[in-house]
Scaffold this motif. Sequence first.
Motif, PDB file in Angstrom:
ATOM      1  N   UNK A   1       0.822  -1.219   0.000  1.00 16.70           N
ATOM      2  CA  UNK A   1       0.000   0.000   0.000  1.00 16.70           C
ATOM      3  C   UNK A   1       0.854   1.266   0.000  1.00 16.70           C
ATOM      4  N   UNK A   2       0.224   2.327  -0.508  1.00 21.32           N
ATOM      5  CA  UNK A   2       0.829   3.657  -0.518  1.00 21.32           C
ATOM      6  C   UNK A   2       2.176   3.681  -1.243  1.00 21.32           C
ATOM      7  N   UNK A   3       2.393   2.848  -2.159  1.00 18.64           N
ATOM      8  CA  UNK A   3       3.646   2.797  -2.909  1.00 18.64           C
ATOM      9  C   UNK A   3       3.742   3.985  -3.857  1.00 18.64           C
ATOM     10  N   UNK A   4       4.940   4.549  -3.965  1.00 18.40           N
ATOM     11  CA  UNK A   4       5.184   5.673  -4.855  1.00 18.40           C
ATOM     12  C   UNK A   4       5.520   5.138  -6.238  1.00 18.40           C
ATOM     13  N   UNK A   5       4.735   5.540  -7.253  1.00 21.70           N
ATOM     14  CA  UNK A   5       4.932   5.050  -8.616  1.00 21.70           C
ATOM     15  C   UNK A   5       5.141   6.235  -9.553  1.00 21.70           C
ATOM     16  N   UNK A   6       5.900   5.990 -10.614  1.00 24.15           N
ATOM     17  CA  UNK A   6       6.235   7.026 -11.590  1.00 24.15           C
ATOM     18  C   UNK A   6       6.069   6.462 -12.995  1.00 24.15           C
ATOM     19  N   UNK A   7       5.454   7.273 -13.894  1.00 26.75           N
ATOM     20  CA  UNK A   7       5.307   6.904 -15.295  1.00 26.75           C
ATOM     21  C   UNK A   7       6.491   7.519 -16.041  1.00 26.75           C
ATOM     22  N   UNK A   8       7.240   6.680 -16.760  1.00 29.59           N
ATOM     23  CA  UNK A   8       8.424   7.154 -17.478  1.00 29.59           C
ATOM     24  C   UNK A   8       8.284   6.820 -18.960  1.00 29.59           C
ATOM     25  N   UNK A   9       9.005   7.615 -19.800  1.00 31.06           N
ATOM     26  CA  UNK A   9       8.903   7.463 -21.256  1.00 31.06           C
ATOM     27  C   UNK A   9      10.290   7.630 -21.865  1.00 31.06           C
ATOM     28  N   UNK A  10      10.610   6.761 -22.836  1.00 29.65           N
ATOM     29  CA  UNK A  10      11.875   6.857 -23.571  1.00 29.65           C
ATOM     30  C   UNK A  10      11.559   7.017 -25.042  1.00 29.65           C
ATOM     31  N   UNK A  11      11.814   8.171 -25.638  1.00 31.39           N
ATOM     32  CA  UNK A  11      11.497   8.402 -27.046  1.00 31.39           C
ATOM     33  C   UNK A  11      12.216   7.403 -27.956  1.00 31.39           C
ATOM     34  N   UNK A  12      11.632   7.223 -29.100  1.00 36.96           N
ATOM     35  CA  UNK A  12      12.215   6.331 -30.098  1.00 36.96           C
ATOM     36  C   UNK A  12      13.630   6.815 -30.453  1.00 36.96           C
ATOM     37  N   UNK A  13      14.599   5.876 -30.474  1.00 37.62           N
ATOM     38  CA  UNK A  13      15.969   6.187 -30.827  1.00 37.62           C
ATOM     39  C   UNK A  13      16.794   6.787 -29.702  1.00 37.62           C
ATOM     40  N   UNK A  14      16.214   6.959 -28.521  1.00 39.28           N
ATOM     41  CA  UNK A  14      16.932   7.542 -27.389  1.00 39.28           C
ATOM     42  C   UNK A  14      17.243   6.471 -26.344  1.00 39.28           C
TER      43      UNK A  14
ATOM     44  N   UNK B   1       7.881  -2.854 -20.038  1.00 40.63           N
ATOM     45  CA  UNK B   1       8.118  -1.746 -20.975  1.00 40.63           C
ATOM     46  C   UNK B   1       7.314  -2.025 -22.245  1.00 40.63           C
ATOM     47  N   UNK B   2       6.491  -1.026 -22.668  1.00 37.42           N
ATOM     48  CA  UNK B   2       5.600  -1.219 -23.824  1.00 37.42           C
ATOM     49  C   UNK B   2       5.825  -0.101 -24.813  1.00 37.42           C
ATOM     50  N   UNK B   3       5.948  -0.434 -26.097  1.00 33.77           N
ATOM     51  CA  UNK B   3       6.159   0.559 -27.139  1.00 33.77           C
ATOM     52  C   UNK B   3       4.806   0.991 -27.682  1.00 33.77           C
ATOM     53  N   UNK B   4       4.621   2.318 -27.764  1.00 38.53           N
ATOM     54  CA  UNK B   4       3.361   2.875 -28.286  1.00 38.53           C
ATOM     55  C   UNK B   4       3.681   3.622 -29.575  1.00 38.53           C
ATOM     56  N   UNK B   5       2.936   3.246 -30.644  1.00 40.96           N
ATOM     57  CA  UNK B   5       3.101   3.919 -31.936  1.00 40.96           C
ATOM     58  C   UNK B   5       2.229   5.169 -31.953  1.00 40.96           C
ATOM     59  N   UNK B   6       2.728   6.209 -32.483  1.00 42.04           N
ATOM     60  CA  UNK B   6       1.959   7.457 -32.584  1.00 42.04           C
ATOM     61  C   UNK B   6       1.854   7.825 -34.067  1.00 42.04           C
ATOM     62  N   UNK B   7       0.554   8.007 -34.496  1.00 40.57           N
ATOM     63  CA  UNK B   7       0.300   8.338 -35.899  1.00 40.57           C
ATOM     64  C   UNK B   7       0.389   9.831 -36.101  1.00 40.57           C
TER      65      UNK B   7
ATOM     66  N   UNK C   1       3.528  12.347 -27.485  1.00 35.15           N
ATOM     67  CA  UNK C   1       4.107  13.356 -28.367  1.00 35.15           C
ATOM     68  C   UNK C   1       4.855  12.710 -29.539  1.00 35.15           C
ATOM     69  N   UNK C   2       5.030  11.429 -29.436  1.00 33.24           N
ATOM     70  CA  UNK C   2       5.706  10.694 -30.478  1.00 33.24           C
ATOM     71  C   UNK C   2       5.867   9.258 -30.038  1.00 33.24           C
ATOM     72  N   UNK C   3       6.321   8.412 -30.973  1.00 37.56           N
ATOM     73  CA  UNK C   3       6.494   7.008 -30.639  1.00 37.56           C
ATOM     74  C   UNK C   3       7.592   6.804 -29.613  1.00 37.56           C
ATOM     75  N   UNK C   4       7.429   5.792 -28.803  1.00 40.10           N
ATOM     76  CA  UNK C   4       8.434   5.499 -27.790  1.00 40.10           C
ATOM     77  C   UNK C   4       7.961   4.435 -26.828  1.00 40.10           C
TER      78      UNK C   4
END
Length: 600
Positions: free
Chosen positions: A534-547, A594-600, A571-574
């Motif tokens: 319970x009460x765990x601190x979680x963070x959403x992180x993103x790594x852009x494509x090619x970075x 880790x999941x890759x999301x395509x952005x059109x 804002x873009x794929x990553x």
Amino acid sequence: MRLRSTVPAAAATALLATLLAVPGQAFADTTPSPSPSTTDSASPTPTPSDTPSPSDTPSPTATPTTPVTVTQPTVNLPWAGNVQLGYGNTDVGILSFWAYDWESTGTATPVAVRLYPAGAPAGADPALTLTQADLQQDSSAQGLWYAPANLVLPTFGKYRVAVDMRDSTGDYVTEPDAGTVTYQDLVRFASFNATGPATFDFDHRAYSVAGSLTVTDPRTGQSTPFAGASVQLANELGNNGYPQALGTVTTDANGAFSADLTATSAVQPSANYTPSGADSVTYSQASVGGNPIYATAEQTRIRFTSPTDVNVPVGGTAVITGVVERLAGSTWKPAPGTPYTWGSGPQAGGTTDAQGDFSIGISQAGAYQLSTANTGFLNWTSAPDMIQVHIPQPDSFTGLGITEDQYGEAAIDGHLTLGSGGNYLGGNAKVYVQYSSDGRTWHWIGYTLAGRQGLAPDEFKCFALWSANANGYWRVFFPGTADWRPVMSRAFHVWRTPTGVGGGKPSTTWASKGQTLSFSGTVYQDNGSWHRLPRAHVTLVFRPYGSTTWYWVSYGWADAYGNYTLRGRTYGGGTWAVVYTTSDSSHIDSSGPSTYVHVR
């Protein structure tokens, strides 16, 4: 006042003698004339006979007949010193001394010299008295006086010398103790010579000395062989500029002596007779020197017959062997009896044997330079290679700490202390890391280097994992070198609670630019079994494509059941992921898929 009291005693005596010489009729009675009257206020008028005439002159001062005693130098008075009783080539005792006016340009002439036995009581008669007629002044040194004839004294021993002197101004003094002399038999070397090679070298060192000793009675001038005398032999070119004693020989019935000797360097032989005890009163000291015989030095070298780089176990001894050789002409030959050193202290040296060989035992680790001494026949040299003796020395781990960080890795930091410190292996010391889950069975993880770049010369630091995390037992090990012993650290037990992020997948993997994605899931912890955190601190992180860099997008906290929901705009794929970061020191960080999301 009586007028007679003003006449000096000497003048009164002279006056009396004059009066006694006057004829008797001069004292005949005559009729006295009346005495003139006088008054207290009138002074008698001098008669012409009472007034001195210009032709009158003073009488000369009488020459003193009794000397004044002086016991220390006194300005403008005579003084004598530097009294000596020497022996010349005619084998007689010659008394000499200096006489002069102290701090004056005047001269002093001795009129008498008296010799008293040392310790004689005051008032004793002198053993010998020399008058001015017995003395001569040295023509080459003004003020130097001597008695040219040999002194004849009743007994041998020490004598106090008293001198009576007059100076050019008429001063007359006696100096009761001008010095002390010793009257004794004269000992002389009648002959002395050395026989040997023209020049010494390593193969030609033998020589001999011979001579004879005589003793002369200064009272008679008669010389006889001195039998039974101890003669000390020496080499004046011996030890670093100081005479080298060569032993003592005794003269035979003819006063002769000889000795066969072996040179250790260049030689200038000398012989010395120094009386002792009662003989020091009877006999004089004597010495004589001979001509030098020089030496030729040969080139030398050191040749090892064993390895010079040796590893020795603790408590062991390294044995280094070799030979010292000399260059005789064009041939290298052994140099027996050659001194050598390999360190400092009384045990760090020796002498080669009859074959020129040496054997050195070294039980202390270190580097040693072997060299030979300059013997006079052999030049100094040093070995071409250093002797390296390796004996493992004590070492330890100091300041060692092993903990588990929030990422579940073992953080290891410490120092490899060699000896008492200050010894380093230049970044080449390998420190090995071991892991055990139960403290009994150990696994090798890898190694790190002590003193690597960015650390202190003896420091090591690294991070290590076993499987998913570092929970368990850890220790480090230094295997040692030829100079340092192996050392194992104690075991450190570390533990943090493992965690995991469930769910965490985006609401879609194909999105439009600017679309909001939703991520939901649950955070778990393993305290022997998995259950919600319970009460765990979680963070959403993103790594852009090619970075390769992750960026945080949003953060939040799980509810009382460990459930969370996070959102982020595209804002873009990553690649997207949800991570748990602990806020205490008892949990391990974790991340979801880790999941890759395509952005059109």
